[in-house]
Design a protein around this motif. Sequence first.
Motif, mmCIF file in Angstrom:
data_model
loop_
_atom_site.group_PDB
_atom_site.id
_atom_site.type_symbol
_atom_site.label_atom_id
_atom_site.label_comp_id
_atom_site.label_asym_id
_atom_site.label_seq_id
_atom_site.Cartn_x
_atom_site.Cartn_y
_atom_site.Cartn_z
ATOM 1 N N SER A 294 14.315 -13.904 41.962
ATOM 2 C CA SER A 294 14.056 -14.143 40.543
ATOM 3 C C SER A 294 12.699 -14.816 40.337
ATOM 4 O O SER A 294 11.960 -14.481 39.395
ATOM 5 C CB SER A 294 15.176 -15.010 39.961
ATOM 6 N N HIS A 295 12.350 -15.746 41.235
ATOM 7 C CA HIS A 295 11.049 -16.424 41.139
ATOM 8 C C HIS A 295 9.897 -15.442 41.331
ATOM 9 O O HIS A 295 8.880 -15.501 40.622
ATOM 10 C CB HIS A 295 10.989 -17.538 42.186
ATOM 11 N N LEU A 296 10.042 -14.527 42.282
ATOM 12 C CA LEU A 296 8.993 -13.527 42.512
ATOM 13 C C LEU A 296 8.826 -12.624 41.285
ATOM 14 O O LEU A 296 7.692 -12.298 40.897
ATOM 15 C CB LEU A 296 9.328 -12.691 43.751
ATOM 16 N N CYS A 297 9.948 -12.233 40.683
ATOM 17 C CA CYS A 297 9.870 -11.383 39.488
ATOM 18 C C CYS A 297 9.215 -12.130 38.321
ATOM 19 O O CYS A 297 8.385 -11.556 37.595
ATOM 20 C CB CYS A 297 11.275 -10.909 39.092
ATOM 21 N N ASP A 298 9.571 -13.399 38.148
ATOM 22 C CA ASP A 298 8.959 -14.179 37.067
ATOM 23 C C ASP A 298 7.464 -14.348 37.284
ATOM 24 O O ASP A 298 6.674 -14.256 36.332
ATOM 25 C CB ASP A 298 9.628 -15.552 36.976
ATOM 26 N N THR A 299 7.064 -14.590 38.526
ATOM 27 C CA THR A 299 5.637 -14.755 38.811
ATOM 28 C C THR A 299 4.871 -13.463 38.543
ATOM 29 O O THR A 299 3.775 -13.489 37.961
ATOM 30 C CB THR A 299 5.443 -15.183 40.280
ATOM 31 N N ALA A 300 5.445 -12.334 38.959
ATOM 32 C CA ALA A 300 4.774 -11.053 38.707
ATOM 33 C C ALA A 300 4.703 -10.751 37.211
ATOM 34 O O ALA A 300 3.696 -10.207 36.730
ATOM 35 C CB ALA A 300 5.502 -9.929 39.444
ATOM 36 N N ASN A 301 5.749 -11.096 36.474
ATOM 37 C CA ASN A 301 5.730 -10.852 35.027
ATOM 38 C C ASN A 301 4.686 -11.718 34.328
ATOM 39 O O ASN A 301 4.056 -11.283 33.355
ATOM 40 C CB ASN A 301 7.120 -11.120 34.443
#
Length: 800
Positions: A730-737
Amino acid sequence: MEQEKNDGINKDTVLPLPIQQNRPALSCGLKIRKMMKTVPPCLGKFRPVVGQCCHQCTPDSLSKKLGQNYSLGFHNLLSVNETQTRYRGWLVRRVCCALFVSGCKVYGSPVSGRLERVCQSHRVKKALTAEHKAPEGADGHGQLDCLSPFLPLINTCISSGVLRFVCWAMLKMFASVFGSIQVNLNHLSALHRASQEGSLLVYVYVRQSAVDCALIPLVLFYHSLRVPYTVCPLQIKNASLRSILQKVGVVLLPPSAPTEEDAEMDTLYQSVMTALVRELLHEGQAISIGVSERSGLGGQWLARIRQLIKEGSVPDVSLVPVGISYDCVPKTYIQVGLRSIFQWLWCLFCWRPEGSVRIHLAQPFSVKEMCESGRCRVDEWLPLQDLLLPVILNNRAGSAFGQRRVSWLLPSSYYASELQEPSRSERNLSIAIILHLIFSATSCMAVMPTSLMSSLLLYKHRKGVSTSVLCRDVAWLTEELLFRNKDVGFGGSLTEVVHYSLSLLAPHLIIAAAPSKKDPLIVPCPSLAATLHLSYMAKTVTHAFISEAVGACAVSAMLCEVAHSGVSSSVRSDVEGVEVKGDTEFDVVLCQSELTARALQLCHLLPPGFMPPCQSSQSFALDAIDSLVRCGILIQEEVPRDVPICDFWKKQEGPLTWTTSDDPYHSDSDCEEPDLCSYKIRQPSHCPEMLFFLCRMLAGHLRALCWTTMGLDLFEMPLAEAEFVAQIHSHLCDTANKKKQHYESCSEEAAHTAVRTLIDLGVLLEEWQKGGVFLAVSPLFQLSENRQKLHRFISQYLYN
């Protein structure tokens, strides 16, 4: 390489026509085809020979040459016609598939007495006694009551009638799903010969989809080879469906275990499965096993086979790596029931067949030869923190020599059913076999047109590309792949290949065509789903260029060090002083030893399966630098010396040096002083596109590591491992977003690999508690300074 007939295309390997569906991206498809009519057909003219045994670990198996014929080409399983039956006529042409299936040979599968032999196994008796499920000396009825959940698994058989019907149904269903299923015929004759000689065959593939389990038995049945017992990692709840599958040799999970990991935690299940494998091999049956490239699940079955060979219960087993390549990987359901089956069947009526499959059956090799020859060395395996922490925290480059130990691929819990746990070297050897099979099966995979196109759009033309430039790059990349002995899963003209791949990738692309321009523009969709799909499809190209990618990242790391030196004109050379002229124009000399050290350190960060375990990391790093010279990225420069290299008389004036000769890797040149050399980039005025193309291949994995490292202080620890991986994802997805880019770094696989790498580095500590494994940040990396050092170490390889 062999040159194929008919302009490099077998009769059954022509690409199917693109599927005309209601997709907006295909509106300019006709325009693309018209524009490319002038391009001559140039693809698929040469087919490399793939699937040969490792020349280092199994030279005897390599030299057997069991009747291989490297000119047979490929055959489409779905093209069944009357010539493959004994009959002719218009009626035969309508029922030829049923006639062909009825004529295929089916080998018997006796199950009489198997249950008694499994119950009498010392492993099963020990497990029953240890869990107090059956006291010592209990009668057979008491044991059967304790083993009742596993009785259907033990009684799994292959029924001739059911197998023929299921194979006929699969041929019909796959004809609705895929355009073609191409099988490489080169090593089939070797498998026929090995089967006639009584060799025990175990087929190993890398898990990608639930369809993998069905394809291998179908291919072997189609060619009248022994259909294997297939280990299925999916949980199937429906009783009728389980009964049918168990009559075609599918070994399912017990109904009480939701996942494969949960099943393997049961000691009794481990004992029963080891005894079942022993009985199947005693009966002369073949087995099909899938191994997960991410977690290593499925490797425990290979460890069981090796343990049986070591005990003498089984004389030897021949392993057959199988490479399966998809144009479009089918979706996989974790739990399969009647509802999901009906949903899938309903989709068959709504969608027309698209994409193709290519299957390579590699040359079989002996497990006994690989283990007992001593050629696959595991004595130099070290924990990752011993290899890299001195480099990261203390900047000591000399500590990076050795091989990374990945003991998590085969946890010690898988040996709970054994009388005694094997030694570390024995366990490492089993892990080496798993890694070797993952690498071999991946190397056998053909590069499909969608994989090639995804790699170009993701790593070279992220901001868009015109169709004419894309066509040129497709031809270039195909030649590069064939040069590296990598098979490509397509043939025909460039027009067909480009249009076909764009048709399949259309949901993930933006294809725009202005009325005033004849050349459409193709751009990857800047979305999470599209980027993840393209990244997944491009993995086979990354595997083919892994040596070059490691070398390119090492060069990029050294160039970043020069760029961050803080001056626009400085001296930078470890051999001779060379000026760096200007801010954008580099004339840099790269020292061979430092460049190799950077590549070596990066090798330790690679996920399992990219490197063969029989090759040392140092040798792989040297090959990575040499590959850049062959690519034309680097130019080797010799350093001037006082004594010419050809003056042997002066070289021999000094004292003689001696080395031990019992080292299998010893060379006569080891006692000589290594030649000093350096490298320069071939085009220093503008960095070559090839260098950046290769750097981007590993950027997704490295960036996920960086983001995970910098996000460790955001979580309240300790956390359960599964929960922590989910939060990292989830953290990786938030950072990419937030950045609105780099979505290839936020896949579930990237999160799992990043967490596992940080555990091996000692950044995260595993704590065994009552609820399972919990993770916490180690005291050493609770300091932000050390986390910053780790981040800088990883980010130096990132191309920006």
